[in-house]
Scaffold this active site. Structure first.
Site, PDB file in Angstrom:
ATOM      1  N   CYS A  79       0.814  -1.224   0.000  1.00 36.60           N
ATOM      2  CA  CYS A  79       0.000   0.000   0.000  1.00 36.60           C
ATOM      3  C   CYS A  79       0.844   1.270   0.000  1.00 36.60           C
ATOM      4  O   CYS A  79       0.335   2.348  -0.321  1.00 36.60           O
ATOM      5  CB  CYS A  79      -0.935   0.013   1.205  1.00 36.60           C
ATOM      6  SG  CYS A  79      -2.012  -1.426   1.304  1.00 36.60           S
ATOM      7  N   CYS A 197     -14.353  -0.904   6.746  1.00 31.16           N
ATOM      8  CA  CYS A 197     -13.362  -1.454   5.829  1.00 31.16           C
ATOM      9  C   CYS A 197     -13.328  -0.609   4.556  1.00 31.16           C
ATOM     10  O   CYS A 197     -14.369  -0.175   4.066  1.00 31.16           O
ATOM     11  CB  CYS A 197     -13.711  -2.891   5.458  1.00 31.16           C
ATOM     12  SG  CYS A 197     -13.914  -4.012   6.864  1.00 31.16           S
ATOM     13  N   HIS A 320      -9.279   3.293  -1.849  1.00 32.32           N
ATOM     14  CA  HIS A 320      -7.918   2.780  -1.623  1.00 32.32           C
ATOM     15  C   HIS A 320      -7.410   1.995  -2.834  1.00 32.32           C
ATOM     16  O   HIS A 320      -7.234   0.777  -2.763  1.00 32.32           O
ATOM     17  CB  HIS A 320      -7.917   1.909  -0.372  1.00 32.32           C
ATOM     18  CG  HIS A 320      -6.568   1.400   0.035  1.00 32.32           C
ATOM     19  ND1 HIS A 320      -5.386   2.031  -0.315  1.00 32.32           N
ATOM     20  CD2 HIS A 320      -6.202   0.296   0.765  1.00 32.32           C
ATOM     21  CE1 HIS A 320      -4.368   1.353   0.187  1.00 32.32           C
ATOM     22  NE2 HIS A 320      -4.832   0.294   0.831  1.00 32.32           N
TER      23      HIS A 320
END
Length: 377
Positions: A79, A197, A320
């Site tokens: 990430c 999430c 994300h």
């Protein structure tokens, strides 16, 4: 002697499930905006961060944009891939190797995964099917057991970040939720519900770095550090990821010459799951140990609070797309320091912090972490 480095321009695409838009289109949006922002048409080198894109993706998207004939380096650091590209681009300028450098992050996950990222089968966790939601859930369960956080405080992180995203037109999700609605959303990995999430996302983000020109309001890199995780075992009293973030932050603070974090006005941190923001704000020193959840519930880390965290909506709400996330954080903090973020603006922001941490490799306390401090001068 190393030279100071400025963020000359930033840009992003929209974030969300965009299976009809390929990586070339997403990258074009981000690079074109960054070039226009920096008032440039050429760079001397490019670093590209991505995790799941196919081989040769950097040259492919850059060719379509019209960038050829310069050094192009692709990096993968989970990430933290986008901020790793940013760190390397900054070092190239700081060392004098290149005068003007593009850092680009991109990812299209909607065509690669229907849900959680598939674990790596060569790792013990992967062989048992332990995906990242479960790993974060274990951290949350431990903090709940120890009384370091409550379910309501974890949910408050989601409430805050979804509310922040209502002011971000590029965010994937936004909304006014209650703590009860967050806790009542479908369970993903106990105790983390769906609204705790991050979603599957597609997107790109970019930054042009170069030497400062001395202009009023210019954004410069005051401090930056990159680390990979060490072995994580019974010797650490903290949950997974805490020590890596703490140690990386200490390096960045030392370079920036900061003794305390009272000077940080706004932060974008890695909140892939609600517990991630709680752990990270404590590891960074933005909250005292054990107070990360309470700070979110009390509004300390909300817009209007002492230290707003994730005014963009964060990973939970902005989205994300792994390789793009770190540079999306860089873009948000740059816009915040310039005072151009509208309804999510942190008044008078002068010093901003970015933290991105990626994980997934067995036994390590995270694959990599980048902490950057940007300053408006």
């Amino acid at each position: 002697m190393s030279a100071p480095v400025a963020v000359l321009g930033v840009g992003t695409s929209h974030f969300g499930r965009q299976p009809g838009r390929d990586l070339i289109a997403l990258a074009h949006d981000a690079v074109r905006e960054a070039f226009d922002d920096a008032a440039v048409e050429q760079v001397d080198a490019v670093w590209v961060g991505t995790v799941f894109a196919p081989a040769g993706v950097a040259q492919r998207v850059l060719r379509a944009i019209g960038i050829t004939g310069v050094p192009v380096i692709t990096v993968e650091n989970a990430c933290a891939s986008g901020t790793t590209a940013f760190a390397e681009a900054r070092e190239a300028v700081r060392s004098g190797r290149h005068g003007r450098v593009l850092a680009l992050g991109l990812e299209q996950m909607s065509t690669a995964f229907a849900g959680a990222i598939v674990p790596e089968p060569t790792d013990p966790e992967g062989r048992t099917g332990l995906a990242l939601p479960a790993l974060y859930a274990m951290a949350a369960a431990r903090l709940l057991h120890e009384g370091a956080v409550t379910p309501e405080q974890l949910a408050a992180v989601s409430v805050k970040n979804h509310a922040h995203a209502t002011h971000n037109p590029r965010a994937q999700y936004s909304g006014e939720y209650t703590v009860a609605q967050v806790l009542d959303s479908p369970m993903i990995a106990d105790p983390l519900t769906r609204l705790q999430c991050c979603p599957v996302s597609d997107g790109a983000a970019a930054a042009v770095l170069g030497r400062p020109a001395g202009a009023a309001g210019e954004v410069v890199v005051r401090g930056l550090a990159l680390r990979s995780g060490t072995t994580w075992n019974h010797r650490s009293p903290h949950v997974w990821g805490h020590d890596l973030v703490r140690d990386t932050a200490a390096d960045a603070y030392a370079e920036a010459g900061l003794d305390a974090l009272d000077d940080v006005d706004v932060a974008e941190v890695h909140d892939a799951f609600t517990v991630g923001e709680v752990v990270t704000t404590e590891a960074l020193g933005l909250c005292t140990p054990g107070d990360g959840g309470a700070a979110a519930a009390a509004g300390v880390t909300a817009l209007g609070g002492k230290t707003p965290v994730n005014p963009s909506g964060g990973l939970l709400s902005r989205g994300h797309p792994l390789g793009a996330t770190g540079l999306a954080q860089i873009a948000e903090i740059t816009w915040q320091l310039r005072g151009t973020t509208g309804g999510r603006q942190v008044d008078g922001a002068r010093l901003g912090l970015v933290e991105t941490m990626g994980g997934g490799v067995s036994v390590l306390d995270g694959n990599a972490c980048v902490v950057a401090l940007l300053e408006r001068r």
